[in-house]
Enzyme design. Structure first.
Site, PDB file in Angstrom:
ATOM      1  N   GLU A  60       0.731  -1.434   0.415  1.00  0.00           N
ATOM      2  CA  GLU A  60      -0.453  -0.373  -0.137  1.00  0.00           C
ATOM      3  C   GLU A  60       0.550   1.498   0.282  1.00  0.00           C
ATOM      4  O   GLU A  60       0.767   2.114  -0.714  1.00  0.00           O
ATOM      5  CB  GLU A  60      -0.901  -0.173   1.312  1.00  0.00           C
ATOM      6  CG  GLU A  60      -1.813  -1.079   0.824  1.00  0.00           C
ATOM      7  CD  GLU A  60      -1.810  -2.491   1.584  1.00  0.00           C
ATOM      8  OE1 GLU A  60      -0.933  -2.479   1.585  1.00  0.00           O
ATOM      9  OE2 GLU A  60      -2.733  -3.269   1.315  1.00  0.00           O
ATOM     10  N   HIS A 129     -11.116  -4.852  10.329  1.00  0.00           N
ATOM     11  CA  HIS A 129     -11.466  -3.933   8.791  1.00  0.00           C
ATOM     12  C   HIS A 129     -12.580  -3.017   9.018  1.00  0.00           C
ATOM     13  O   HIS A 129     -13.527  -3.064   8.348  1.00  0.00           O
ATOM     14  CB  HIS A 129     -12.422  -5.181   7.856  1.00  0.00           C
ATOM     15  CG  HIS A 129     -10.777  -5.539   6.989  1.00  0.00           C
ATOM     16  ND1 HIS A 129     -10.216  -6.867   8.056  1.00  0.00           N
ATOM     17  CD2 HIS A 129     -10.902  -6.056   5.894  1.00  0.00           C
ATOM     18  CE1 HIS A 129      -9.316  -7.230   6.971  1.00  0.00           C
ATOM     19  NE2 HIS A 129      -9.793  -6.631   6.146  1.00  0.00           N
TER      20      HIS A 129
END
Lengths: 327, 344
Positions: A60, A129
Site C-alpha cells: 500500500e 476492517h
C-alpha cells in the site's frame, strides 16, 4: 439511467471519466482481473487495458507513493483502497507526500489524485476492517476529504473528485454498496465542498455523514410522530467543512446534534463542535451534542458491535431530550 | 588495519571522454563541493537553519549519473534529505538552491521547503524527500508515467528515464523492496542509485543489514544489479550510461550500488565522533574531484590552468548565489497559506 446500485454508480463515474480523459487510471489490489473486491471496477480492464486498470502487489505505501509520482508528472490516478483501513499502511505517503508536498515544494507540483474505497463498520468484520480513517486524516493539510452516502451523490462527487487537481480522500461505506436509486440519464457533477440539505426543519440541526445519514433518516418518522421537525444535513465534505450551510441551519434552529460513525475522541464531530463554538456560540440555545461510536476497537460479536455504533433509537431519544430542553 | 570492502575495478583506458565532457564533469563536481563548503560556512554564521546534510565526498555519484548519463531538465531526478547537489546537477541554479537554504521567496521551493525539500518542476527535480526511502516509490511513479505516455497515450517521444538516489540506510526499508519489485515487474525506465556511504547517521551499514552487498538484492527481483566505485566519476558514468540505455530500450530498471563516503558528519549537527580517523583518512585519500583532475591532466584533456579557471569560476558562482540569497526578499507573510491547494 435506470435504477442503479451504489457500487455501479461508482463504476459508472470511473468509466465515464476514463473515457473522457486518457490520463485517468485506476490502481490497487485486485482492481483489474478480479474486478475489485466490491466490483466497482468490474470489466474495466477489458475495456481500458492493464496499464489503466493496474493490479498492484499488496504494497500500500509504495503503490500510493507511485501514484503520487505519476500525479506529479501529469497523470490522474485513482487508488482503490480494497478496504480503506489498509491505507493506514500508506499513512506516510498520504500525509507527507499527497498532503504536504505541494506546499513544501512552493507550488512546483500539483497532485491530482483520488484515494477511494469502502470504510466504516460493516457486519462483524472485526476491528481492523471496521475503521473510520476520515478522523485520522482530517488533520493533514492539503487533503480534501469527501464522504458519499447515496448512489446519486456517489457518482456526481466521484466524477468531481477525479477532475479535481488536489488529492481527495473519497470515503464510501461498505454497508451502502447495495443501495439503489434512479439516476439521471444525463451527465452530472456535484461540488466537493458543499454539504447536502437532506431535510429542512426548524427544531434542531442534525449534522451527519456517510451511513449515519441513513440511521438519522430511520429515526425521522418517530421524531415526526413526536412533533419534532429536525433539519438534517449530510456534511459530504469533511474537509473543508461547508460552514455556509452549517451556519445557516444553526442560526435557524439554535440546537445542534452531530451523528457520526467515527470514534468520539478526535473525531469529525469534535472538529465540527469546536468550529461551532468559535463561530456560532451566541446562536446556541443548548450545548452541541455528539453521538459517536464508542472509543473502542470495533468488537466482532454482533451485539457488541451494535452497541459500538450509534443506533436510530438513540438518535430519537437524544433529539427528543435536546428539543425538550433536557440537555 | 581497517577492513574495507574491495572496490570493483574499472579501467579508464576504455573510456571515451572528450575534453568538453571531462571539464563539464569536473565543473559539476567542483560546484557541488564548493557549494556545500559554503553552506557549512553560512550555517555556522546563522544564515541557514534546521538540519543541513552535506554531500562532500559523494560528488562523483550525482555528477556521474545526472551529468554523465542523463539529460538534465528532460530526465527525472529524485533525491533525499541530502539533496542540494542532486538539485545543482539537475540544473537548478545555485542561486535558487542557496536562496531556498536562506528561506527566501526566490528559493526553488519558495522558502517553504528548506534544505531537505528542494523541488523544481522545471528541472524535473521530483524533490528532496526527508523521510528515508519515501522518495523511492514517488520516483517509480514518474517512471510509470513515462511508460504510460508511451504505451497508453501513444506518445513516441516519451523516453525519459528517472534516476532515484537514496542511501544504504534506505535499503532496509520496505519501500525499497516493494518498489524494486513493482519496477522490475512492469519494466519501468528507472535507475535506483544507492549511495552506500557506509553509515546511516551512526548505524554502520554492516550492523544494519544481513547482506551488505546491496547490489545483490536486485537479483531476487530479476533485476540487474551492479556495484561501482562511487569515488570514480568515470566509472559511475559508465554504469549509468549502460543502465539508461537499458531503461530506454524498455528492458527495465537497474540497481546501482555506488560505494562512496561522506567527508563530513551526517548533518551539520552531527559531531561525527563515531567514525574512525583511519576510515576517514582512507576515504579522504580517494577524493573524487582530485581523481578526475589527475585523470584529465594525465590524458592531456586539460591543463592545470583549465582546472584553476573552473575553480575560480565556481567560487564566483557560489559567491553570487550567496549575494543573491542575502538580497532576496523574505516570503510575503500574507502568502502563508498559499500553495496548500492547486488553485492557490
Amino acid at each position: 439511467m435506470a435504477e442503479t446500485v451504489f457500487f455501479n454508480a461508482l463504476r459508472a463515474a470511473i468509466d465515464e471519466e476514463m473515457a473522457r480523459d486518457a490520463t485517468v487510471f485506476v490502481l490497487g489490489e485486485d482492481v483489474g482481473h478480479y474486478g475489485g473486491s466490491y466490483k466497482v471496477t468490474k470489466n474495466l480492464y477489458q475495456k481500458y487495458g492493464e496499464l489503466r486498470v493496474l493490479d498492484t502487489p499488496i504494497a500500500e505505501n509504495s503503490f500510493t507513493g507511485m501514484a503520487i509520482g505519476a500525479a506529479m508528472t501529469g497523470l490522474r490516478p485513482i487508488i482503490e483502497g480494497m478496504n480503506m483501513g489498509f491505507l493506514l499502511l500508506a499513512f506516510n505517503q498520504i500525509a507527507n507526500n499527497a498532503g504536504m508536498l505541494r506546499y513544501t515544494s512552493g507550488g512546483n507540483f500539483q497532485i491530482p489524485l483520488v484515494i477511494r474505497g469502502p470504510g466504516g463498520v460493516g457486519r462483524q468484520l472485526g476491528a481492523e476492517h471496521s475503521q473510520r480513517l476520515e478522523a485520522y486524516f482530517q488533520a493533514v493539510p492539503g487533503l480534501k476529504i469527501v464522504a458519499c452516502s447515496t448512489p446519486y451523490n456517489a457518482k456526481g462527487l466521484l466524477k468531481s473528485a477525479i477532475r479535481d487537481n488536489n488529492p481527495v480522500l473519497f470515503f464510501e461505506h461498505v454497508l451502502l454498496y447495495n443501495l439503489k436509486e434512479d439516476l439521471p440519464e444525463e451527465e452530472y457533477l456535484l461540488p466537493l465542498d458543499k454539504a447536502e440539505l437532506v431535510q429542512t426543519g426548524k427544531d434542531v440541526t442534525i449534522l451527519t455523514y456517510s451511513r449515519m445519514r441513513h440511521h438519522v433518516l430511520q429515526a425521522l418518522p418517530e421524531l415526526r410522530q413526536r412533533g419534532i421537525q429536525p433539519e438534517i444535513i449530510d456534511l459530504i465534505s469533511l474537509r473543508p467543512l461547508d460552514w455556509d450551510t452549517i451556519s445557516a441551519s444553526v442560526r435557524k434552529t439554535h440546537r445542534v446534534m452531530i451523528v457520526e460513525e467515527c470514534m468520539k475522541t478526535g473525531g469529525i464531530g469534535a472538529e465540527v463542535t469546536a468550529g461551532i463554538m468559535e463561530r456560532l456560540f451566541d446562536e446556541l440555545d443548548a450545548p452541541v451534542v455528539r453521538l459517536s461510536s464508542q472509543d473502542i476497537p470495533t468488537p466482532y460479536n454482533g451485539t457488541l458491535e451494535r452497541l459500538t455504533v450509534v443506533q436510530p433509537e438513540q438518535i430519537v431519544s437524544t433529539v427528543a431530550d435536546l428539543v425538550a430542553k433536557k440537555i | 588495519m581497517l577492513q574495507e570492502r574491495p572496490l570493483p575495478t574499472f579501467s579508464p583506458a576504455a573510456v571515451q571522454l572528450s575534453r568538453e565532457e571531462g571539464l563539464a564533469l569536473y565543473e559539476d563536481m567542483v560546484l557541488g563541493r564548493i557549494f556545500e563548503d559554503k553552506c557549512a560556512e553560512m550555517y555556522y554564521r546563522g544564515k541557514m537553519f534546521g538540519f543541513v546534510h552535506l554531500y562532500n565526498g559523494q560528488e562523483a555519484v550525482a555528477s556521474g549519473v545526472i551529468r554523465g548519463a542523463l539529460r538534465p531538465g528532460v530526465d527525472y531526478v529524485c533525491s533525499t534529505y541530502r539533496d542540494h547537489v542532486h538539485a545543482l546537477s539537475a540544473g537548478v541554479p545555485a542561486r535558487e538552491v542557496m536562496a531556498e537554504l536562506f528561506g527566501k521567496a526566490t528559493g526553488c521551493s519558495k522558502g517553504r521547503g528548506g534544505s531537505m525539500h528542494m523541488f523544481s518542476a522545471k528541472h524535473r527535480l521530483l524533490g528532496g524527500y526527508a523521510f528515508v526511502a519515501e522518495g523511492i516509490p514517488v520516483a517509480a511513479g514518474a517512471a510509470f508515467q513515462t511508460k504510460y505516455r508511451r504505451e497508453v497515450l501513444g506518445d513516441t517521444t516519451a523516453d525519459e528515464v528517472t534516476a532515484c538516489f537514496f542511501g544504504d540506510g534506505a535499503c532496509n526499508n520496505g519501500q525499497f523492496f516493494e518498489t524494486l519489485n513493482m519496477a522490475a515487474l512492469w519494466k519501468l525506465p528507472i535507475l535506483f542509485v544507492v549511495e552506500n556511504n557506509k553509515w546511516a547517521i551512526g548505524m554502520a551499514h554492516e550492523r544494519a543489514t544481513s547482506d551488505p552487498h546491496i547490489y545483490k538484492k536486485a537479483s531476487v527481483f530479476n533485476m540487474v544489479g551492479v556495484e561501482v566505485d562511487g569515488m570514480d566519476v568515470l566509472a559511475v558514468r559508465e554504469v549509468a550510461q549502460t543502465a539508461v540505455a537499458r531503461a530506454r530500450a524498455g528492458e527495465g530498471p537497474t540497481l546501482i550500488e555506488a560505494l562512496t563516503y561522506r567527508f563530513r558528519g551526517h548533518s551539520l549537527a552531527d559531531p561525527d565522533e563515531l567514525r574512525s580517523k583511519e576510515e576517514k583518512e582512507f576515504w579522504l585519500s580517494r577524493d573524487p574531484i582530485k581523481r578526475l583532475g589527475s585523470y584529465l591532466l594525465e590524458q592531456d584533456l586539460a591543463t592545470n590552468q583549465d582546472l584553476k579557471t573552473i575553480d575560480q569560476k565556481i567560487k564566483q558562482v557560489v559567491e553570487d548565489a550567496v549575494t543573491f540569497a542575502e538580497q532576496s526578499p523574505e516570503p510575503d507573510p500574507r502568502e502563508l497559506r498559499r500553495y496548500i491547494f492547486a488553485e492557490d
